[in-house]
Design a protein around this motif. Structure first.
Motif, mmCIF file in Angstrom:
data_model
loop_
_atom_site.group_PDB
_atom_site.id
_atom_site.type_symbol
_atom_site.label_atom_id
_atom_site.label_comp_id
_atom_site.label_asym_id
_atom_site.label_seq_id
_atom_site.Cartn_x
_atom_site.Cartn_y
_atom_site.Cartn_z
ATOM 1 N N GLY A 489 41.894 34.077 43.145
ATOM 2 C CA GLY A 489 40.632 33.644 43.861
ATOM 3 C C GLY A 489 41.520 34.397 45.235
ATOM 4 N N ASP A 490 42.184 33.886 45.139
ATOM 5 C CA ASP A 490 42.927 34.467 46.490
ATOM 6 C C ASP A 490 43.274 36.326 46.315
ATOM 7 N N GLU A 491 43.811 36.912 45.557
ATOM 8 C CA GLU A 491 44.433 37.968 45.020
ATOM 9 C C GLU A 491 43.084 38.800 44.300
ATOM 10 N N ASP A 492 42.607 38.566 43.931
ATOM 11 C CA ASP A 492 40.715 38.704 43.912
ATOM 12 C C ASP A 492 40.369 39.149 45.101
ATOM 13 N N ALA A 493 40.271 38.714 46.684
ATOM 14 C CA ALA A 493 40.154 38.660 47.809
ATOM 15 C C ALA A 493 40.805 39.993 48.446
ATOM 16 N N LEU A 494 42.074 39.814 47.831
ATOM 17 C CA LEU A 494 43.321 40.176 49.065
ATOM 18 C C LEU A 494 43.689 41.723 47.853
ATOM 19 N N GLY A 495 43.225 41.743 46.574
ATOM 20 C CA GLY A 495 43.637 43.023 45.534
ATOM 21 C C GLY A 495 42.982 44.627 45.705
ATOM 22 N N ASP A 496 43.212 45.137 45.227
ATOM 23 C CA ASP A 496 42.478 46.585 45.124
ATOM 24 C C ASP A 496 41.584 46.380 43.458
ATOM 25 N N MET A 497 41.507 45.246 42.722
ATOM 26 C CA MET A 497 41.291 45.984 41.222
ATOM 27 C C MET A 497 40.124 44.685 40.700
ATOM 28 N N ASP A 498 39.374 44.150 40.499
ATOM 29 C CA ASP A 498 39.274 43.677 39.635
ATOM 30 C C ASP A 498 39.008 43.720 38.007
ATOM 31 N N PHE A 499 38.908 43.557 37.222
ATOM 32 C CA PHE A 499 39.464 43.996 35.720
ATOM 33 C C PHE A 499 39.494 42.749 34.585
ATOM 34 N N LYS A 500 38.203 42.652 34.094
ATOM 35 C CA LYS A 500 38.043 41.211 33.437
ATOM 36 C C LYS A 500 37.053 42.635 32.313
ATOM 37 N N VAL A 501 38.392 42.176 30.985
ATOM 38 C CA VAL A 501 39.041 42.246 30.042
ATOM 39 C C VAL A 501 38.733 40.916 28.556
ATOM 40 N N ALA A 502 37.518 40.948 28.028
ATOM 41 C CA ALA A 502 37.562 40.205 26.395
ATOM 42 C C ALA A 502 37.524 40.742 24.796
ATOM 43 N N SER A 504 39.163 40.193 20.353
ATOM 44 C CA SER A 504 39.694 39.054 19.435
ATOM 45 C C SER A 504 40.728 39.729 19.514
ATOM 46 N N LYS A 505 41.473 39.442 18.234
ATOM 47 C CA LYS A 505 42.790 39.514 17.883
ATOM 48 C C LYS A 505 42.719 41.839 17.487
ATOM 49 N N ARG A 506 42.120 41.631 16.675
ATOM 50 C CA ARG A 506 40.823 43.206 16.587
ATOM 51 C C ARG A 506 40.649 44.647 17.574
ATOM 52 N N GLY A 507 40.162 43.384 18.827
ATOM 53 C CA GLY A 507 39.903 44.311 19.865
ATOM 54 C C GLY A 507 39.171 44.161 21.013
ATOM 55 N N VAL A 508 38.374 44.838 21.581
ATOM 56 C CA VAL A 508 37.562 44.690 23.393
ATOM 57 C C VAL A 508 36.072 44.013 22.278
ATOM 58 N N THR A 509 35.482 43.311 22.982
ATOM 59 C CA THR A 509 34.357 42.983 22.976
ATOM 60 C C THR A 509 33.203 43.386 24.670
ATOM 61 N N ALA A 510 33.926 43.178 25.517
ATOM 62 C CA ALA A 510 33.302 43.491 27.007
ATOM 63 C C ALA A 510 34.212 44.012 28.016
ATOM 64 N N ILE A 511 33.686 44.864 29.167
ATOM 65 C CA ILE A 511 34.645 44.864 29.894
ATOM 66 C C ILE A 511 34.072 44.862 31.279
ATOM 67 N N GLN A 512 34.252 44.705 32.377
ATOM 68 C CA GLN A 512 33.936 44.874 33.779
ATOM 69 C C GLN A 512 34.928 45.377 34.605
ATOM 70 N N MET A 513 34.676 46.526 35.640
ATOM 71 C CA MET A 513 35.515 46.126 36.242
ATOM 72 C C MET A 513 35.496 47.096 36.984
ATOM 73 N N ASP A 514 35.513 46.604 38.602
ATOM 74 C CA ASP A 514 35.559 47.186 40.440
ATOM 75 C C ASP A 514 36.464 47.311 41.273
ATOM 76 N N MET A 515 36.337 48.627 41.305
ATOM 77 C CA MET A 515 37.503 48.925 42.186
ATOM 78 C C MET A 515 36.718 48.997 43.371
ATOM 79 N N LYS A 516 37.822 48.897 44.450
ATOM 80 C CA LYS A 516 37.393 48.800 46.019
ATOM 81 C C LYS A 516 39.314 49.957 46.667
ATOM 82 N N VAL A 517 39.510 50.716 45.358
ATOM 83 C CA VAL A 517 40.314 51.812 46.581
ATOM 84 C C VAL A 517 39.555 53.466 45.765
ATOM 85 N N LYS A 518 40.020 53.818 46.279
ATOM 86 C CA LYS A 518 39.347 55.611 45.465
ATOM 87 C C LYS A 518 39.762 55.439 44.256
#
Length: 752
Positions: A489-502, A504-518
């Motif tokens: 949680g602290d790294e989320d607050a102090l970092g520059d990106m929150d990037f969630k990837v979900a 299976s072994k085959r590949g990506v089914t969901a993705i969410q990314m927020d950037m705090k830098v340009k």
């Protein structure tokens, strides 16, 4: 005399659509307003600011997206018939979609209240208004006097027949595309991503973002041109400068102790240690600057900047993080399935200090969620709800229903699992998954994905493959980018990106990314995706050790399901007059019964005994009379001649009982033995070609007496009596087959 609207209209083509921006047409008392149109879809976006009497200590931005039902020619449901009350789930999600990329772009130090409203006033059949609203919000802020450092553009990328598609249609996204990727970008880089995929590779996801970013350049130019024509001078904001003396004092008082506090691995202990350091620093500052209370307001910002510097410098120089891990290690995992004895499926998934208790519940098709949207009414058979109670972060606060964050996290996890949920033809249950966050210290939404997979498998739901998720972070120091796996949680607050990837072994089914830098370079994005895949496979491996595949049988507590097929002509009998029969069945058994016009009947029962009882009661109405079989029937009608009666032997099935077949002894008139509503046991002796049914009580009586009977004897005309007996001849006319046929003909006329 009509006065034409004074407006500025600009348009451009992007992808396969045309987008128009108009300003000055309406809402001219707002600080900024833009009328966005593409095809038949129109979204009005306004931006308004007003000063506050006192500084709230944060930037008070409110973003609301609303879909007006009249936009699609619909009248809202409900008692009030108007768009009021809580926003729908979709409206909440799109509001978040707009808020996340624009919030970091207001000039630092600006603390006046800002409200952005986006309303859909016309809903075309093809263009989705959500990304138009995002671009419209940027344009409205861009032309206003609000100090917004945009513009940004919102767009959607699909993937159809191995080709990327920009702004795919509703139908193209839902039915053909393997990718539904919404993103927001500045001219420099992508700053927000939200979407789902059908097991696509990380390489394709990265290519989709790069390709989409290149395509939307005309929309940046369009917003800049609109600002040149109608833009207002921006409100000048002077960000408060940190006092050098105060900054040096706080650093001297806090730096060493804060560095130690940021090495405490336990979240709550670390929080207490940091609080002690901050109190010490604030006390030291208050002693020296007691006469300058306004200056002391800078202390929290100085401490936050110091904390960020310590954490980032440690990562840069040592490659170690707050809890001592390196950049790629996933925190320790703990997994338990079947944790709750009375749920259909349950699991507790813990990763470090984040844990989720997840349950899976099965229901019938009647439990599907009904949704009213601009496209019409629809149903949803898989739901995932995420709850974030205050105790999970050691807080006490009022419970006011799901927040925007809770709704957003739940839908993200739901998107991740939707591709693996069995289709309704193979598994016709409604599914609800609920994630209760027990402890939170980083990426509880991805813990929900893992826990939901396990809970579904524990319930015996035949998902196609397990899904897991991980949250990635970023620390940018100068020109260096450090990608962090499984952030705290602290790294989320102090970092520059929150990037969630979900996925299976085959590949990506969901993705969410927020950037705090340009923005970040594409190679850094690819590195983050690759690192996320390694972590996901690591977690999937541990999940497989506990529960490698769905349980072979549904939970004993889960509803039992069966499908029957009956003659469609018997559906009316199963339902009964006014639904009498089906209500009686469901009331007695506690089961849900869904009936289709084709004759397919789906039964969802609370247990096996209920299921068998329901099947028996339904099939009772689907019986076909069998020659030679005995039935207990009810006298429904006595013919006016008194020579026969109609007896209902099965629901909706009547047969003819002629007086000659009533008894082994001669009966002159059928009313001598039978009355309306009386129960009588009969044997079916003949099914005639026209569908008529002949019955005999006489045959049943003979059988009861131990006599052997031959149905052919009852189908042949009765033997003639002495020709001199006129009375017998008269009886013969009433009792013979010809008389019987005449009675049956009369019966048919009466029924018609």
């Amino acid at each position: 005399m009509l006065i034409p609207f004074e407006k500025t209209t600009l348009k451009t083509g992007v992808g396969q659509i045309e987008i128009t921006l108009e300003s000055g047409k309406v809402a001219n008392q707002a600080n900024g307003s833009v009328w966005v149109r593409s095809g038949n879809t129109v979204v009005m976006v306004t931006a308004v600011t007003q000063p506050l009497e006192m500084d709230k200590g944060f930037f008070p931005l409110t973003v609301n997206y609303q879909e007006m039902q009249y936009a699609a020619g619909r009248i809202p449901g409900g008692y009030f018939r108007r768009e009021i009350g809580r926003p729908s789930e979709r409206e909440t999600l799109v509001s978040r979609l707009i808020d996340r990329p624009i919030r970091p772009l207001f000039k630092k130090g600006f603390r006046d209240e800002v409200q952005v409203l986006a309303s859909v006033h016309s809903a075309g059949k093809n263009t989705n208004p959500d990304v138009l609203a995002l671009t419209g919000a940027s344009a409205a802020l861009h032309v206003s006097d609000i100090p917004f450092e945009g513009p940004v553009v919102g767009a959607r990328v699909g993937y159809v027949d191995k080709e990327f598609v920009l702004f795919p249609t509703y139908r193209g996204t839902a039915e053909q595309s393997a990718l539904n990727l919404v993103f927001a970008a500045s001219r420099e880089a992508v700053v927000m991503v939200e979407g789902s995929a059908d097991f696509l590779s990380e390489e394709i996801i990265a290519e989709a973002l790069e390709w989409g970013h290149r395509q939307i350049t005309p929309l940046f130019d369009l917003q800049d041109e609109l600002r040149e024509k109608v833009g207002k001078p921006k409100i000048q904001v002077q960000a408060p400068e940190i006092d050098p003396g105060l900054q040096e004092l706080v650093r001297a008082a806090a730096a060493a102790d804060l560095d130690k506090a940021l090495s405490v691995p336990d979240k709550l202990s670390r929080r207490r240690a940091k609080a002690e350091v901050k109190v010490k620093a604030a006390t030291a500052a208050a002693e020296k600057y007691a006469d300058e209370p306004e200056l002391l307001k800078q202390v929290p910002e100085i401490l936050e900047n110091l904390e960020k510097t310590i954490v980032r410098e440690r990562i840069r120089t040592t490659g170690l993080r707050i809890d001592g891990r390196d950049l790629t290690t996933v925190r320790p995992l703990s997994i338990e399935v079947g944790a709750l004895p009375m749920t259909h499926g349950s699991a507790i998934f813990r990763r470090g200090e984040t844990s989720a208790l997840v349950t899976a519940t099965l229901g019938s098709s009647r439990d599907e969620q009904r949704i009213e949207t601009l496209l019409g009414e629809s149903t949803k058979r898989f739901m995932l709800h995420y709850n974030f109670p205050p105790y999970c972060v050691g807080e006490a606060r009022m419970l006011r229903g799901p927040s925007r964050r809770e709704i957003g996290h739940g839908v993200l996890a739901e998107r991740a699992l939707t591709p693996v949920v069995p289709n309704p033809d193979a598994f016709p249950f409604t599914l609800r998954v609920v994630s209760e966050i027990m402890d939170s210290n980083g990426s509880s939404s991805m813990a929900t994905v893992c826990g939901a997979t396990l809970a579904l498998m524990d319930a015996g739901v035949p998902i196609s493959e397990p899904v897991a998720g991980i949250a990635m972070g970023l620390a940018k120091e100068g020109d260096e980018f450090f990608v962090l796996t499984d952030i705290l949680g602290d790294e989320d607050a102090l970092g520059d990106m929150d990037f969630k990837v979900a996925g299976s072994k085959r590949g990506v089914t969901a993705i969410q990314m927020d950037m705090k830098v340009k923005g970040i370079p594409s190679e850094v994005l690819r590195r983050a995706l690759a690192q996320a895949r390694e972590a996901r496979l690591h977690i999937l491996g541990h999940m497989a050790e506990v529960l490698p595949e769905p349980r072979p049988e549904l939970s004993d507590l889960a509803p039992q399901m069966a499908e029957l097929y009956i003659n469609p002509e018997k559906i009316r009998s199963v339902i009964g007059p006014g639904g009498k029969n089906i209500k009686a069945i469901t009331q007695e058994t506690g089961a849900d019964v869904d009936i289709e016009d084709s004759g397919k009947i789906s039964i969802f029962a609370p247990d096996t005994a209920s299921l068998e009882k329901t099947k028996e009661m339904v099939l009772y109405y689907d019986q076909t009379p069998e020659p030679g079989k005995n039935y207990v029937g009810t006298v429904k009608k006595i013919l006016e001649s008194g020579q026969g009666a109609l007896v209902e032997i099965l629901p909706g099935v009547e047969g003819m009982l002629h007086v000659s077949q009533l008894d082994v002894e001669h009966i002159e008139n059928i009313t001598d033995l039978l009355q309306l509503g009386q129960e009588v046991t009969v044997k079916v002796i003949q099914l005639e070609a026209g569908g008529r049914i002949r019955l005999s009580r006489k045959a049943w009586l003979m059988e009861q007496a131990g006599q052997e009977i031959n149905l052919d004897d009852f189908r042949r005309p009765a033997p003639r009596r002495d020709s001199g007996d006129r009375g017998d001849r008269g009886d013969r006319g009433g009792r013979g087959d010809r008389g019987g046929r005449g009675d049956r003909g009369g019966r048919d006329r009466n029924r018609r």
